[in-house]
Design an enzyme around this catalytic site. Structure first.
Site, PDB file in Angstrom:
ATOM      1  N   ALA A   1      -3.887  -7.568  -5.135  1.00 54.06           N
ATOM      2  CA  ALA A   1      -3.380  -6.231  -5.442  1.00 54.06           C
ATOM      3  C   ALA A   1      -4.566  -5.427  -5.940  1.00 54.06           C
ATOM      4  O   ALA A   1      -5.367  -5.936  -6.699  1.00 54.06           O
ATOM      5  CB  ALA A   1      -2.325  -6.326  -6.520  1.00 54.06           C
ATOM      6  N   GLY A   2      -4.691  -4.221  -5.498  1.00 53.93           N
ATOM      7  CA  GLY A   2      -5.840  -3.442  -5.952  1.00 53.93           C
ATOM      8  C   GLY A   2      -5.420  -2.088  -6.478  1.00 53.93           C
ATOM      9  O   GLY A   2      -5.356  -1.129  -5.738  1.00 53.93           O
ATOM     10  N   HIS A   3      -5.083  -2.036  -7.754  1.00 54.14           N
ATOM     11  CA  HIS A   3      -4.746  -0.738  -8.336  1.00 54.14           C
ATOM     12  C   HIS A   3      -6.022  -0.042  -8.772  1.00 54.14           C
ATOM     13  O   HIS A   3      -6.765  -0.566  -9.591  1.00 54.14           O
ATOM     14  CB  HIS A   3      -3.845  -0.900  -9.550  1.00 54.14           C
ATOM     15  CG  HIS A   3      -2.423  -1.180  -9.202  1.00 54.14           C
ATOM     16  ND1 HIS A   3      -1.754  -0.498  -8.229  1.00 54.14           N
ATOM     17  CD2 HIS A   3      -1.555  -2.070  -9.700  1.00 54.14           C
ATOM     18  CE1 HIS A   3      -0.525  -0.959  -8.151  1.00 54.14           C
ATOM     19  NE2 HIS A   3      -0.378  -1.920  -9.022  1.00 54.14           N
TER      20      HIS A   3
ATOM     21  N   LYS B   1       2.227   2.331  -5.261  1.00 53.42           N
ATOM     22  CA  LYS B   1       3.043   1.953  -6.418  1.00 53.42           C
ATOM     23  C   LYS B   1       2.368   2.324  -7.732  1.00 53.42           C
ATOM     24  O   LYS B   1       3.027   2.488  -8.763  1.00 53.42           O
ATOM     25  CB  LYS B   1       3.313   0.433  -6.395  1.00 53.42           C
ATOM     26  CG  LYS B   1       4.159  -0.002  -5.220  1.00 53.42           C
ATOM     27  CD  LYS B   1       4.266  -1.497  -5.114  1.00 53.42           C
ATOM     28  CE  LYS B   1       3.011  -2.169  -4.599  1.00 53.42           C
ATOM     29  NZ  LYS B   1       2.661  -1.870  -3.211  1.00 53.42           N
TER      30      LYS B   1
ATOM     31  N   THR C   1       3.042 -12.443   2.951  1.00 54.96           N
ATOM     32  CA  THR C   1       2.236 -12.955   1.855  1.00 54.96           C
ATOM     33  C   THR C   1       2.862 -14.263   1.359  1.00 54.96           C
ATOM     34  O   THR C   1       3.876 -14.710   1.892  1.00 54.96           O
ATOM     35  CB  THR C   1       2.107 -11.868   0.748  1.00 54.96           C
ATOM     36  OG1 THR C   1       1.049 -12.227  -0.125  1.00 54.96           O
ATOM     37  CG2 THR C   1       3.399 -11.695  -0.022  1.00 54.96           C
TER      38      THR C   1
ATOM     39  N   ASP D   1       0.817  -1.218   0.000  1.00 56.23           N
ATOM     40  CA  ASP D   1       0.000   0.000   0.000  1.00 56.23           C
ATOM     41  C   ASP D   1       0.850   1.266   0.000  1.00 56.23           C
ATOM     42  O   ASP D   1       0.448   2.295   0.530  1.00 56.23           O
ATOM     43  CB  ASP D   1      -0.968   0.029   1.210  1.00 56.23           C
ATOM     44  CG  ASP D   1      -1.805  -1.224   1.291  1.00 56.23           C
ATOM     45  OD1 ASP D   1      -2.421  -1.573   0.270  1.00 56.23           O
ATOM     46  OD2 ASP D   1      -1.834  -1.863   2.356  1.00 56.23           O
TER      47      ASP D   1
ATOM     48  N   SER E   1      -9.123  -1.089   0.465  1.00 58.75           N
ATOM     49  CA  SER E   1     -10.147  -0.658  -0.500  1.00 58.75           C
ATOM     50  C   SER E   1     -11.249  -1.701  -0.653  1.00 58.75           C
ATOM     51  O   SER E   1     -12.387  -1.357  -0.947  1.00 58.75           O
ATOM     52  CB  SER E   1      -9.502  -0.350  -1.851  1.00 58.75           C
ATOM     53  OG  SER E   1      -8.680  -1.418  -2.241  1.00 58.75           O
TER      54      SER E   1
ATOM     55  N   GLN F   1       2.112  -5.799  -3.188  1.00 57.02           N
ATOM     56  CA  GLN F   1       2.499  -5.847  -1.758  1.00 57.02           C
ATOM     57  C   GLN F   1       3.864  -5.172  -1.564  1.00 57.02           C
ATOM     58  O   GLN F   1       4.235  -4.342  -2.367  1.00 57.02           O
ATOM     59  CB  GLN F   1       2.514  -7.285  -1.206  1.00 57.02           C
ATOM     60  CG  GLN F   1       1.142  -7.941  -1.170  1.00 57.02           C
ATOM     61  CD  GLN F   1       0.867  -8.777  -2.397  1.00 57.02           C
ATOM     62  OE1 GLN F   1       1.729  -9.448  -2.923  1.00 57.02           O
ATOM     63  NE2 GLN F   1      -0.358  -8.743  -2.867  1.00 57.02           N
TER      64      GLN F   1
HETATM   65  P1  GDP Z   1      -0.327   0.176  -4.051  1.00 53.27           P
HETATM   66  O1  GDP Z   1      -1.036  -0.784  -3.166  1.00 53.27           O
HETATM   67  O2  GDP Z   1       1.062   0.430  -3.592  1.00 53.27           O
HETATM   68  O3  GDP Z   1      -0.388  -0.186  -5.502  1.00 53.27           O
HETATM   69  O4  GDP Z   1      -1.091   1.536  -3.851  1.00 53.27           O
HETATM   70  P2  GDP Z   1      -1.972   2.392  -4.861  1.00 53.27           P
HETATM   71  O5  GDP Z   1      -1.115   2.866  -5.964  1.00 53.27           O
HETATM   72  O6  GDP Z   1      -3.232   1.666  -5.170  1.00 53.27           O
HETATM   73  O7  GDP Z   1      -2.272   3.652  -3.920  1.00 53.27           O
HETATM   74  C1  GDP Z   1      -2.942   3.512  -2.706  1.00 53.27           C
HETATM   75  C2  GDP Z   1      -3.796   4.739  -2.444  1.00 53.27           C
HETATM   76  O8  GDP Z   1      -2.985   5.841  -2.058  1.00 53.27           O
HETATM   77  C3  GDP Z   1      -4.606   5.193  -3.654  1.00 53.27           C
HETATM   78  O9  GDP Z   1      -5.926   5.473  -3.238  1.00 53.27           O
HETATM   79  C4  GDP Z   1      -3.897   6.463  -4.086  1.00 53.27           C
HETATM   80  O10 GDP Z   1      -4.788   7.405  -4.641  1.00 53.27           O
HETATM   81  C5  GDP Z   1      -3.330   7.004  -2.783  1.00 53.27           C
HETATM   82  N1  GDP Z   1      -2.134   7.795  -2.972  1.00 53.27           N
HETATM   83  C6  GDP Z   1      -1.054   7.491  -3.761  1.00 53.27           C
HETATM   84  N2  GDP Z   1      -0.118   8.441  -3.671  1.00 53.27           N
HETATM   85  C7  GDP Z   1      -0.595   9.364  -2.787  1.00 53.27           C
HETATM   86  C8  GDP Z   1      -0.063  10.588  -2.266  1.00 53.27           C
HETATM   87  O11 GDP Z   1       1.048  11.008  -2.581  1.00 53.27           O
HETATM   88  N3  GDP Z   1      -0.846  11.263  -1.381  1.00 53.27           N
HETATM   89  C9  GDP Z   1      -2.069  10.834  -0.974  1.00 53.27           C
HETATM   90  N4  GDP Z   1      -2.752  11.567  -0.101  1.00 53.27           N
HETATM   91  N5  GDP Z   1      -2.601   9.685  -1.464  1.00 53.27           N
HETATM   92  C10 GDP Z   1      -1.877   8.955  -2.352  1.00 53.27           C
END
Ligand code: GDP
Length: 391
Positions: free
Chosen positions: A40-42, A17, A227, A14, A287, A212
């Protein structure tokens, strides 16, 4: 020779990425997932519509990019069916650019069932999508690889493995195999399945997309609260059948603070009001599960470890905006996991505040790795590149 650049998380997942993958994907002919399953939830926005991808690489939104689901994955045919249908509803034709490693393994309905009838996964925070049991079968050498769908007795193989697991829980109601599973298998039969070691080297470069984070790696992470796959660079080599010499840039993604889901050690954890403030401001909840994530300070001891074992060449920092307004920010710089020691730095009001620049410099000095880009907020455009991303 094939060049492999990698994006991976340096904490417990989270980290955010998605953005760096999005910024980089269009520069590569192929984007490949190398490990994990549909947990994974993009979340991405395509023409203003929200879509969550669980297992198809985020590169699918870049029209010229081919997407590979590598051999290291466990793949749920029902989730794949839903994702492909969702993408088609947006007017995309994912089957034209989606490639599947024939040695990836299948998640069967019984793998999800196993997680619902056994309580084992509860404590370690599994997402109950059958990923752990599918990997367990893979390593027990009774799992079903994607290429098994070509066998004339494939249906019988599925039934046999299902019956094997059901027999372990005789007093539980067995789960009939739903039609959507077989529809997912039919879809898989129409998709391009490839031998990764032959297909991938046809291209000059690939972006390997991790899910992850490093501290959840099955070997290198905080076992057993981990994991079921290798989230580290080791997972890239095994999951995409590429040699170590092919790895070039390793982009490590870190949050300006730390979060983790479920139980397990967390040396820099914060409790009380500040933790609740971070959860709220940072939207730190799953999410799909809605579970609140535990929050803590940035842990440079853990970060140096993650950088070392992955050979990280560049850092990208996310969610520093969440910390705006704090009078001071703590960073773990030493001590033991039981007695961590901290350095306290001045807080920042905005990301143009010199105190934030000082925080960036501090991380770079402490790790010896440059921060190449910063995510400045949740939206796609809130993104700042401090140096050219791909050479
Ligand atoms: P992953 O699990 O690493 O792939 O994470 P995600 O790319 O899905 O991002 C997780 C959440 O963090 C998403 O809802 C993004 O919109 C949010 N997010 C990512 N970068 C930032 C940031 O710089 N600031 C804030 N406030 N939220 C962010």
């Amino acid at each position: 020779m094939l060049r492999v650049d990698v994006v991976l998380g340096l904490q417990w997942g989270d980290e955010g990425k998605g953005k760096i993958v999005d910024a980089l994907a269009g520069r590569y002919p192929v984007v490949a997932r190398f490990q994990g399953g549909p947990n994974a939830g993009h979340t991405l926005y395509y023409n203003g519509q929200k879509i969550v991808l669980h297992q198809i690489p985020a590169g699918i939104f870049h029209p010229a990019v081919l997407c590979l689901m590598g051999d290291g994955l466990v793949l749920d045919p029902e989730v794949l069916l839903r994702e492909v249908q969702g993408l088609r509803a947006l007017g995309l034709a994912p089957e034209e650019r989606l490639y599947i490693g024939e040695r990836a393994h299948l998640i069967l309905p019984v793998h999800r069932w196993l997680e619902s009838v056994s309580e084992e996964g509860e404590k370690i925070g599994t997402t109950r999508r059958g990923i752990g049991p599918a990997y367990a079968d893979r390593y027990a050498r009774r799992g079903l690889p994607v290429h098994a769908i070509e066998a004339p007795d494939f249906r019988r193989q599925v039934q046999r493995l299902t019956a094997y697991h059901e027999a372990r829980f005789p007093d539980r109601e067995p789960l009939p195999i739903p039609d959507t599973f077989w529809e997912g298998i039919e879809l898989l039969r129409t998709l391009r399945r490839v031998r990764v070691s032959e297909w991938l080297p046809r291209f000059p470069a690939v972006l390997a997309e991790g899910s992850q984070g490093t501290l959840l790696d099955i070997f290198a992470g905080t076992y057993p609260y981990v994991t079921s796959s290798h989230t580290t660079v080791a997972g890239v080599l095994a999951g995409l059948s590429v040699p170590a010499q092919a790895i070039r840039e390793v982009y490590g993604v870190l949050k300006a603070y730390t979060t983790r889901v479920g139980e397990g050690p967390f040396p820099t954890e914060i409790h009380g009001e500040l933790a609740a403030w971070l959860q709220e401001r940072g939207q730190e909840k799953g999410s799909t599960t809605g579970r609140l994530r535990r929050c803590g300070w940035l842990d440079l001891v853990a970060l140096r470890y993650a950088i070392q074992i992955n050979g990280v060449t560049r850092l990208t920092l996310t969610k520093a905006d969440v910390l705006c307004g704090l009078p001071e920010v703590k960073v773990r710089t030493g001590g033991t996991d039981d007695a961590p020691t901290y350095t306290t730095l001045p807080g920042w009001q905005s990301l143009s505040d010199p105190a934030f620049q000082a925080f960036l410099t501090f991380i770079e000095e402490q790790t010896g790795v440059p921060i190449c880009a910063i995510s400045t907020g949740p939206h796609r455009h809130e993104w700042l590149e401090r140096m050219p991303l791909s050479s």
